[in-house]
Design an enzyme around this catalytic site. Structure first.
Site, mmCIF file in Angstrom:
data_model
loop_
_atom_site.group_PDB
_atom_site.id
_atom_site.type_symbol
_atom_site.label_atom_id
_atom_site.label_comp_id
_atom_site.label_asym_id
_atom_site.label_seq_id
_atom_site.Cartn_x
_atom_site.Cartn_y
_atom_site.Cartn_z
ATOM 1 N N LYS A 161 3.549 -7.973 -6.789
ATOM 2 C CA LYS A 161 4.203 -7.347 -7.943
ATOM 3 C C LYS A 161 5.719 -7.350 -7.795
ATOM 4 O O LYS A 161 6.446 -7.694 -8.733
ATOM 5 C CB LYS A 161 3.717 -5.906 -8.126
ATOM 6 C CG LYS A 161 2.241 -5.772 -8.420
ATOM 7 C CD LYS A 161 1.849 -4.335 -8.710
ATOM 8 C CE LYS A 161 2.016 -3.414 -7.525
ATOM 9 N NZ LYS A 161 1.103 -3.715 -6.402
ATOM 10 N N ARG B 100 -0.005 4.583 -11.520
ATOM 11 C CA ARG B 100 -1.138 4.230 -10.670
ATOM 12 C C ARG B 100 -2.393 5.018 -11.017
ATOM 13 O O ARG B 100 -3.456 4.755 -10.460
ATOM 14 C CB ARG B 100 -0.787 4.442 -9.197
ATOM 15 C CG ARG B 100 0.157 3.380 -8.666
ATOM 16 C CD ARG B 100 0.196 3.388 -7.167
ATOM 17 N NE ARG B 100 0.983 2.286 -6.647
ATOM 18 C CZ ARG B 100 1.123 2.016 -5.364
ATOM 19 N NH1 ARG B 100 0.515 2.776 -4.460
ATOM 20 N NH2 ARG B 100 1.854 1.001 -4.959
ATOM 21 N N ARG C 70 2.563 -10.240 6.118
ATOM 22 C CA ARG C 70 3.904 -9.806 5.683
ATOM 23 C C ARG C 70 4.782 -9.447 6.875
ATOM 24 O O ARG C 70 4.336 -8.807 7.810
ATOM 25 C CB ARG C 70 3.803 -8.605 4.745
ATOM 26 C CG ARG C 70 3.208 -8.938 3.412
ATOM 27 C CD ARG C 70 3.414 -7.848 2.389
ATOM 28 N NE ARG C 70 2.695 -6.614 2.675
ATOM 29 C CZ ARG C 70 2.485 -5.663 1.772
ATOM 30 N NH1 ARG C 70 2.941 -5.812 0.545
ATOM 31 N NH2 ARG C 70 1.822 -4.566 2.097
ATOM 32 N N ARG D 151 5.324 -4.087 8.846
ATOM 33 C CA ARG D 151 5.259 -2.738 8.301
ATOM 34 C C ARG D 151 4.169 -1.952 9.013
ATOM 35 O O ARG D 151 3.094 -2.486 9.295
ATOM 36 C CB ARG D 151 4.969 -2.784 6.796
ATOM 37 C CG ARG D 151 6.204 -3.029 5.961
ATOM 38 C CD ARG D 151 5.903 -3.246 4.493
ATOM 39 N NE ARG D 151 4.849 -2.406 3.947
ATOM 40 C CZ ARG D 151 4.546 -2.374 2.643
ATOM 41 N NH1 ARG D 151 5.204 -3.138 1.794
ATOM 42 N NH2 ARG D 151 3.570 -1.601 2.199
ATOM 43 N N ARG E 76 -6.238 0.918 1.258
ATOM 44 C CA ARG E 76 -5.396 0.856 0.058
ATOM 45 C C ARG E 76 -6.135 0.179 -1.091
ATOM 46 O O ARG E 76 -6.031 0.595 -2.245
ATOM 47 C CB ARG E 76 -4.086 0.105 0.358
ATOM 48 C CG ARG E 76 -3.077 0.911 1.151
ATOM 49 C CD ARG E 76 -1.658 0.433 0.898
ATOM 50 N NE ARG E 76 -1.477 -0.967 1.201
ATOM 51 C CZ ARG E 76 -0.949 -1.443 2.329
ATOM 52 N NH1 ARG E 76 -0.574 -0.612 3.269
ATOM 53 N NH2 ARG E 76 -0.794 -2.734 2.517
#
Length: 286
Positions: free
Chosen positions: A66, A143, A177, A221, A232
């Site tokens: 996103k 959300r 990531r 992260r 998640r």
């Protein structure tokens, strides 16, 4: 503002955001207080015609991309990209009163409360208004259906872009990531190559590798572990899938299946939006 007035009469004021409400709003109003916070901070339309006054929302599972596509559209259209994930990370790094509470929620893959998110978003929108910015592309909000209802009560969202990616590719993408600890650049070391089945096309997403000067400074992260990523996704499916239906029934939802890496997906997304990236074409011609 008539909508807000009716909401103020019905819902209870949330103490932490009471300052955003009118003097008469000591009445029941959690949702209206949230709406008032956003309404007072939303950018106003610019009569000078600078940029494009779009009010768009990006939906999609965590890690789908996103932020990447919202940022590109932000640059193309000249409107601010407001990512609640970035706002949360800024708050975490500030070591303010919320940081320890936020760290615990984020590291468990849980959803942050409406109250906290709306507070952070309202502050960011106020900054946008002070800068004279118009329009916005929201990334990470709403959300929940409740958040969507709050947003609907204070502004008219033009379009909601729902990015979709098959789950195995999504998990691999999240685990790949990396962030440069020095410059803050975002990269991905995963090379995703999934063979198409039952007539579906092959899914290929090459890695987005850092330049040599960032290679030794890459970090992961803390919430990008397989356990947290799967949690998640579970929370997203439970809480945010209904938001897709909320906008689908209003005729505002654009479903977009990512076909591959950024170059291929960006071109097809622009086609779906009936937009043209002149700068991208200049780069290709050069």
């Amino acid at each position: 503002m008539a909508v807000l007035s009716r909401l103020i009469l019905r819902y209870r004021t949330a103490p932490s955001i009471r300052s955003f409400c009118t003097k008469s709003s000591e009445i029941d109003l959690t949702r209206a207080a949230s709406a008032a916070a956003l309404s007072s901070a939303l950018p106003v339309e610019d009569s000078k015609g600078k940029g494009r006054n779009v009010q768009w929302v990006f939906l999609g599972c965590p890690g789908v991309g996103k932020g990447t596509y919202a940022a590109r559209l932000s640059n193309l259209l000249g409107v601010p990209h407001i990512a609640t994930g970035d706002l949360v990370r800024q708050e975490l790094s500030s070591h303010g009163p919320l940081s320890s509470k936020l760290a615990e929620i984020v590291n468990q893959g849980k959803l942050i409360s409406d109250e906290i998110i709306i507070n952070l978003l309202s502050k960011r929108l106020e900054e946008s208004q002070a800068k004279g910015e118009m329009g916005f592309i929201l990334d990470g909000f709403p959300r929940t259906v409740r958040q969507a209802e709050i947003l609907e009560g204070v502004t008219d969202i033009d379009l909601v872009i729902n990015l979709k990616l098959q789950e195995d590719a999504l998990i691999a993408k999240c685990l790949g990531r990396r962030i440069c600890s020095e410059c803050g650049g975002n990269y991905n070391v995963a090379c995703i190559d999934i063979k198409g089945e039952d007539g579906s096309p092959r899914m290929y997403m090459p890695p987005l590798l850092p330049p040599p000067n960032c290679e030794s400074k890459l970090i992961t992260r803390s919430d990008d572990t397989e356990e947290v990523v799967k949690e998640r996704l579970r929370v997203y499916n439970e809480m945010t899938r209904p938001v897709e239906e909320f906008y689908r029934t209003r005729g505002k939802l654009l479903e977009f299946d990512l076909p591959g890496g950024i170059p291929e997906s960006w071109t097809k997304l622009l086609q779906a939006l009936n937009l043209d990236d002149h700068e991208d074409k200049k780069s290709a011609a050069a």
